[in-house]
Design a protein around this motif. Structure first.
Motif, PDB file in Angstrom:
ATOM      1  N   ARG A  52      -2.998  10.838 -11.828  1.00 56.28           N
ATOM      2  CA  ARG A  52      -3.623  10.295 -13.091  1.00 56.28           C
ATOM      3  C   ARG A  52      -4.808   9.156 -13.012  1.00 56.28           C
ATOM      4  NH1 ARG A  52       0.536   8.844 -17.468  1.00 56.28           N
ATOM      5  NH2 ARG A  52      -1.113   9.154 -18.835  1.00 56.28           N
ATOM      6  N   THR A  53      -4.575   8.350 -11.892  1.00 57.38           N
ATOM      7  CA  THR A  53      -5.584   7.410 -11.807  1.00 57.38           C
ATOM      8  C   THR A  53      -6.464   7.262 -10.505  1.00 57.38           C
ATOM      9  OG1 THR A  53      -3.938   5.769 -10.647  1.00 57.38           O
ATOM     10  CG2 THR A  53      -3.843   5.638 -13.093  1.00 57.38           C
ATOM     11  N   GLY A  54      -5.917   8.109  -9.734  1.00 58.23           N
ATOM     12  CA  GLY A  54      -6.694   8.248  -8.415  1.00 58.23           C
ATOM     13  C   GLY A  54      -6.375   7.155  -7.382  1.00 58.23           C
ATOM     14  N   TYR A  55      -7.082   6.963  -6.303  1.00 59.19           N
ATOM     15  CA  TYR A  55      -6.578   6.202  -5.123  1.00 59.19           C
ATOM     16  C   TYR A  55      -7.660   5.044  -4.839  1.00 59.19           C
ATOM     17  CZ  TYR A  55      -3.371  10.072  -4.008  1.00 59.19           C
ATOM     18  OH  TYR A  55      -2.595  11.062  -4.503  1.00 59.19           O
ATOM     19  N   SER A  56      -8.339   4.722  -5.815  1.00 63.98           N
ATOM     20  CA  SER A  56      -9.512   3.679  -5.702  1.00 63.98           C
ATOM     21  C   SER A  56      -9.197   2.470  -5.016  1.00 63.98           C
ATOM     22  CB  SER A  56     -10.184   3.426  -6.989  1.00 63.98           C
ATOM     23  OG  SER A  56      -9.334   2.961  -8.001  1.00 63.98           O
ATOM     24  N   LEU A  57      -7.919   2.120  -5.161  1.00 62.92           N
ATOM     25  CA  LEU A  57      -7.512   0.819  -4.542  1.00 62.92           C
ATOM     26  C   LEU A  57      -7.306   0.784  -2.967  1.00 62.92           C
ATOM     27  CD1 LEU A  57      -5.073  -1.086  -7.282  1.00 62.92           C
ATOM     28  CD2 LEU A  57      -7.763  -1.284  -6.926  1.00 62.92           C
ATOM     29  N   SER A  58      -7.234   1.946  -2.460  1.00 61.67           N
ATOM     30  CA  SER A  58      -6.808   2.153  -1.071  1.00 61.67           C
ATOM     31  C   SER A  58      -7.374   1.237  -0.038  1.00 61.67           C
ATOM     32  CB  SER A  58      -6.928   3.675  -0.695  1.00 61.67           C
ATOM     33  OG  SER A  58      -5.974   4.353  -1.322  1.00 61.67           O
ATOM     34  N   PHE A  82       0.757  -1.087  -0.115  1.00 61.48           N
ATOM     35  CA  PHE A  82      -0.093  -0.015   0.022  1.00 61.48           C
ATOM     36  C   PHE A  82       0.915   1.352   0.046  1.00 61.48           C
ATOM     37  CE2 PHE A  82      -1.355   3.363   2.818  1.00 61.48           C
ATOM     38  CZ  PHE A  82      -2.340   4.166   1.953  1.00 61.48           C
ATOM     39  N   LEU A  83       1.795   1.194   0.737  1.00 60.97           N
ATOM     40  CA  LEU A  83       2.690   2.637   0.934  1.00 60.97           C
ATOM     41  C   LEU A  83       3.324   2.760  -0.465  1.00 60.97           C
ATOM     42  CD1 LEU A  83       4.521   1.925   4.329  1.00 60.97           C
ATOM     43  CD2 LEU A  83       2.563   3.498   3.914  1.00 60.97           C
ATOM     44  N   GLN A  84       3.813   1.713  -1.222  1.00 60.01           N
ATOM     45  CA  GLN A  84       4.447   2.009  -2.449  1.00 60.01           C
ATOM     46  C   GLN A  84       2.962   2.518  -3.529  1.00 60.01           C
ATOM     47  OE1 GLN A  84       5.812  -1.776  -4.532  1.00 60.01           O
ATOM     48  NE2 GLN A  84       7.726  -0.538  -4.996  1.00 60.01           N
ATOM     49  N   TYR A  85       1.987   1.948  -3.446  1.00 57.19           N
ATOM     50  CA  TYR A  85       1.049   2.340  -4.250  1.00 57.19           C
ATOM     51  C   TYR A  85       0.554   3.883  -3.875  1.00 57.19           C
ATOM     52  CZ  TYR A  85      -4.153   3.098  -5.307  1.00 57.19           C
ATOM     53  OH  TYR A  85      -5.263   3.479  -5.790  1.00 57.19           O
ATOM     54  N   PHE A  86       0.528   4.123  -2.682  1.00 61.47           N
ATOM     55  CA  PHE A  86       0.048   5.359  -2.267  1.00 61.47           C
ATOM     56  C   PHE A  86       0.990   6.427  -2.524  1.00 61.47           C
ATOM     57  CE2 PHE A  86      -0.989   8.875   1.118  1.00 61.47           C
ATOM     58  CZ  PHE A  86      -1.888   8.919   0.890  1.00 61.47           C
ATOM     59  N   GLY A  87       2.316   6.073  -2.363  1.00 63.73           N
ATOM     60  CA  GLY A  87       3.316   7.177  -2.305  1.00 63.73           C
ATOM     61  C   GLY A  87       3.725   7.639  -3.563  1.00 63.73           C
ATOM     62  N   ASP A  88       3.121   6.784  -4.697  1.00 59.41           N
ATOM     63  CA  ASP A  88       3.553   7.356  -6.155  1.00 59.41           C
ATOM     64  C   ASP A  88       2.444   8.405  -6.608  1.00 59.41           C
ATOM     65  OD1 ASP A  88       4.021   7.497  -9.008  1.00 59.41           O
ATOM     66  OD2 ASP A  88       5.112   5.579  -8.737  1.00 59.41           O
ATOM     67  N   ASP A  89       2.973   9.567  -6.206  1.00 64.36           N
ATOM     68  CA  ASP A  89       2.114  10.814  -6.445  1.00 64.36           C
ATOM     69  C   ASP A  89       2.031  10.860  -8.094  1.00 64.36           C
ATOM     70  OD1 ASP A  89       1.993  11.250  -3.785  1.00 64.36           O
ATOM     71  OD2 ASP A  89       3.606  12.754  -3.941  1.00 64.36           O
ATOM     72  N   GLU A  90       2.901  10.843  -8.890  1.00 66.38           N
ATOM     73  CA  GLU A  90       2.505  10.983 -10.242  1.00 66.38           C
ATOM     74  C   GLU A  90       1.536   9.982 -10.885  1.00 66.38           C
ATOM     75  OE1 GLU A  90       5.560  10.503 -14.137  1.00 66.38           O
ATOM     76  OE2 GLU A  90       6.391  11.539 -12.495  1.00 66.38           O
ATOM     77  N   ILE A  91       1.716   8.876 -10.538  1.00 66.46           N
ATOM     78  CA  ILE A  91       0.495   7.917 -11.224  1.00 66.46           C
ATOM     79  C   ILE A  91      -0.617   8.312 -10.400  1.00 66.46           C
ATOM     80  CG2 ILE A  91       0.050   5.558 -11.388  1.00 66.46           C
ATOM     81  CD1 ILE A  91       2.509   6.496 -13.162  1.00 66.46           C
ATOM     82  N   ARG A  92      -0.736   8.386  -9.029  1.00 67.97           N
ATOM     83  CA  ARG A  92      -1.984   8.408  -8.629  1.00 67.97           C
ATOM     84  C   ARG A  92      -2.827   9.804  -9.168  1.00 67.97           C
ATOM     85  NH1 ARG A  92      -0.352   4.385  -7.357  1.00 67.97           N
ATOM     86  NH2 ARG A  92      -2.041   3.962  -9.212  1.00 67.97           N
TER      87      ARG A  92
END
Length: 261
Positions: A90-96, A78-88
């Motif tokens: 564009r795609t949002g945070y729906s998997l959180s 999760f930390l890796q997913y949430f911390g990638d600001d550039e990708i998030r």
């Protein structure tokens, strides 16, 4: 000898299952998240859908008694997913919430996970009802001393209920529970939480639509160890409500309330 073999084989089975699922879908997402070159949105969405499939599979994967290992491993994902600001961006945070569905299922005592759940799911993914539902379910397995200072979970729940659902009554109940649980400790931090939670609940009871209460609750977010973008969102929200965040000479911050509630 049999017990010794079992003690060795079982964790190997757990790790193998976890790694096997990861290797099915995660490498391409990992490569994607580490890339800083332009990637078509359609490609990003496809990769995130594959990550969703991986998380759904993890929800069904037994931990063989190694719940903490599973929870910690997924939290790192999760930390890796949430911390990638550039990708998030564009795609949002729906998997959180999908990550925390797994994390808290395996380790509802994982206190540090709850603030990340509230921030990522309510504030960024925009689904506070999922955050609140996950906290409500996990709280059934907890008590005032399990884990230590678990009263914070009631505070996070109350914050989400007030700021993101506008449910002052539910928020009042959560802050009362936070005050009750915190009052069972003798340290100064817990006494302070008990006092402020009780006062917040009383204030909501008298004035459920209070701007002051909303500003104070956003201020609670600022007192937590949050990232800079969360801090900025909280400050922006306080300012939109008419308040002002003042940075003191010693580096601490205080909030100046608007003239009228």
């Amino acid at each position: 000898m049999l017990m010794s073999r079992q003690s060795i084989v079982t964790p190997l089975v757990v790790v193998s299952c976890m790694l096997g699922i990861a290797f099915m879908q995660f490498p391409r997402l990992q490569k994607l998240l580490n890339s800083r070159q332009y990637i078509p949105l359609a490609t990003l969405e496809k990769e995130l859908q594959q990550e969703k499939v991986r998380l759904d599979l993890l929800k069904q994967t037994p931990s063989f008694g190694y719940d903490n290992l599973m929870a910690n491993w997924v939290y790192l994902n999760f930390l890796q997913y949430f911390g990638d600001d550039e990708i998030r961006e564009r795609t949002g945070y729906s998997l959180s919430p999908e990550y925390f569905d797994i994390i808290l299922k395996h380790d509802p005592r994982f206190l540090e996970a709850y603030i990340a759940l509230s921030t990522s799911t309510s504030l960024y993914a925009g689904v506070p009802e999922r955050s609140i539902a996950l906290m409500s379910e996990s709280l059934k397995s907890l008590s005032p001393h399990v884990p230590e200072k678990s009263y914070y979970i009631w505070r996070y729940k109350g914050i989400d209920e007030l700021l993101f659902l506008g449910d002052a009554k539910a928020s009042e109940s959560s802050f009362l529970m936070a005050a009750n649980w915190a009052s069972q400790y003798e340290d100064e931090e817990s006494k302070f939480v008990a006092f402020t939670s009780q006062k917040t609940a009383e204030f909501l009871s008298r004035n459920p639509n209070s701007i002051y209460a909303q500003i104070a609750t956003w201020g609670m977010i600022l007192t937590n160890p949050v990232d800079e973008k969360t801090r900025k969102r909280a400050i922006d929200a306080i300012e939109k409500l008419g308040g002002q965040v003042v940075i003191n000479p010693d580096g601490t911050s205080s909030i100046k309330l608007p003239p009228q509630d």
